[in-house]
Write an enzyme that holds these catalytic residues in place. Structure first.
Site, PDB file in Angstrom:
ATOM      1  N   ASP A  18       0.773  -1.158  -0.201  1.00 31.60           N
ATOM      2  CA  ASP A  18      -0.006   0.253   0.124  1.00 31.60           C
ATOM      3  C   ASP A  18       0.832   1.274   0.052  1.00 31.60           C
ATOM      4  O   ASP A  18       1.661   1.261   0.695  1.00 31.60           O
ATOM      5  CB  ASP A  18      -0.923  -0.100   1.217  1.00 31.60           C
TER       6      ASP A  18
ATOM      7  N   HIS B 182      -9.724   4.942  -1.171  1.00 31.06           N
ATOM      8  CA  HIS B 182      -8.865   4.907   0.047  1.00 31.06           C
ATOM      9  C   HIS B 182      -9.369   5.510   0.922  1.00 31.06           C
ATOM     10  O   HIS B 182     -10.380   6.607   0.734  1.00 31.06           O
ATOM     11  CB  HIS B 182      -7.596   5.377  -0.483  1.00 31.06           C
ATOM     12  N   GLY B 183      -9.287   5.446   2.128  1.00 24.59           N
ATOM     13  CA  GLY B 183      -9.739   6.110   3.322  1.00 24.59           C
ATOM     14  C   GLY B 183     -11.208   5.677   3.682  1.00 24.59           C
ATOM     15  O   GLY B 183     -12.116   6.544   3.943  1.00 24.59           O
ATOM     16  N   GLY B 184     -11.588   4.274   3.392  1.00 18.46           N
ATOM     17  CA  GLY B 184     -12.815   3.821   3.654  1.00 18.46           C
ATOM     18  C   GLY B 184     -13.298   3.933   5.168  1.00 18.46           C
ATOM     19  O   GLY B 184     -14.385   3.889   5.287  1.00 18.46           O
ATOM     20  N   SER B 185     -12.419   3.900   6.097  1.00 17.30           N
ATOM     21  CA  SER B 185     -12.859   3.839   7.619  1.00 17.30           C
ATOM     22  C   SER B 185     -13.533   5.098   7.897  1.00 17.30           C
ATOM     23  O   SER B 185     -13.005   6.327   7.515  1.00 17.30           O
ATOM     24  CB  SER B 185     -11.461   3.864   8.382  1.00 17.30           C
TER      25      SER B 185
ATOM     26  N   VAL C  49      -9.612  -0.355   4.039  1.00 17.04           N
ATOM     27  CA  VAL C  49      -9.824  -0.026   5.273  1.00 17.04           C
ATOM     28  C   VAL C  49      -8.771  -0.308   6.115  1.00 17.04           C
ATOM     29  O   VAL C  49      -8.235  -1.610   6.148  1.00 17.04           O
ATOM     30  CB  VAL C  49     -11.294  -0.651   5.741  1.00 17.04           C
TER      31      VAL C  49
ATOM     32  N   THR D 192      -7.838   2.021   9.477  1.00 15.72           N
ATOM     33  CA  THR D 192      -7.990   2.702  11.113  1.00 15.72           C
ATOM     34  C   THR D 192      -9.064   1.916  11.797  1.00 15.72           C
ATOM     35  O   THR D 192      -9.041   1.738  12.830  1.00 15.72           O
ATOM     36  CB  THR D 192      -8.424   4.107  10.598  1.00 15.72           C
TER      37      THR D 192
END
Length: 286
Positions: A82, A210-213, A233, A235
């Protein structure tokens, strides 16, 4: 069933669903990802953040045992580097057996991004590995330089369309409203789905969130409908484990440490299973 992302994403693209890519950083967290996927009969991607790999256990130590776990799983598992921004290290990861890598040259201008990415695609093909790239950029909600993704950071669909056609990548991460990290309580970002829809209509390519949390279940479902085929995901998975550790030690300060570590990764499984359900990949392993 150790695979690259390429076959997984091709099936997801054709089937109108997304594959979850969950950030792990050691054997225990990787085991949690695979366990959740097996319980949901879902294909899964283990994302190993390059900064974590370089800081904790490097690729020559970490990769082989996770590959063995993937090979023994009864669902398809890919290991993806990643945000691979250090290209020399990315090449080492390919050599050590990563089945997929993200070449993140998004900090450069589009032409240089494309040039660097093309080189990685050519190299990855010799390993049978797939390549993800990024056009646009996403902010980070945590840390000294915390800032949310703003309009100037969104992916330009026309640039992305040209980039996909020129590079031969297997997946493209697009910026359309999400931010890496933990959002403030109650905050749900605004997503601009038209960016995804335009790129999808023009290319048919596998696209990545990206940044799904914490991005909101409705946003994620609509993202899949718009053409997203991979959702990252990290975080939320780590928060679930951290909260379990905090709770457990508050209740029992003498908690046996090996047992605590073992129990903590199990505590994150339900979080992963929830996201697999949202992504629509449950039952899609075969």
């Amino acid at each position: 069933m150790y695979e690259s992302m390429k076959g997984m994403l091709k099936k997801a693209n054709a089937g109108g669903y997304a594959i979850m890519a969950i950030n792990a950083f050691n054997l225990e967290t990787a085991r949690g990802v695979i366990t959740a996927a097996e319980e949901m009969d879902a294909p899964i991607i283990i994302d190993l953040l390059q900064d974590h790999v370089m800081s904790f256990f490097d690729c020559d130590i970490l990769t082989k045992p996770i590959i063995k776990m993937a090979q023994q799983a009864h669902v398809p598992v890919a290991i993806n580097l990643d945000h691979g921004h250090d290209i020399a290290h990315l090449k080492r990861c390919l050599h050590e057996g990563f089945s997929s890598v993200m070449c993140d040259a998004s900090a450069y201008d589009p032409e240089e991004n494309a040039r660097i990415t093309r080189g990685v695609v050519e190299l990855a093909q010799s390993y049978g590995a797939s390549v993800e790239a990024e056009v646009g950029n996403m902010g980070c909600a945590e840390g000294a330089d915390a800032h949310f993704t703003d309009d100037a950071m969104y992916t330009d669909p026309d640039v992305a369309i040209k980039f996909i056609k020129e590079t031969g990548i297997d997946a493209l991460a697009v910026s359309y409203g999400s931010t890496h990290g933990d959002y403030p309580e109650g905050y749900v970002p605004t997503f601009h789905f038209d960016i995804v829809e335009k790129i999808k209509a023009a290319t048919g390519a596998a696209l990545v969130l990206h940044g799904g949390s914490g991005a909101g279940d409705d946003n994620m479902r609509r993202s899949v409908e718009a053409g997203i085929n991979k959702i990252n995901v990290g975080t939320d998975y780590m928060i679930a484990q951290r909260e379990f550790v905090a709770r457990s030690l508050a209740e029992n300060p003498a908690y046996d440490y090996p047992t605590l570590v073992q129990d903590s990764w199990k505590a994150g499984i339900d979080t992963i299973k929830h996201y697999i359900e949202i992504a629509g990949s449950a039952g899609k392993a075969h």
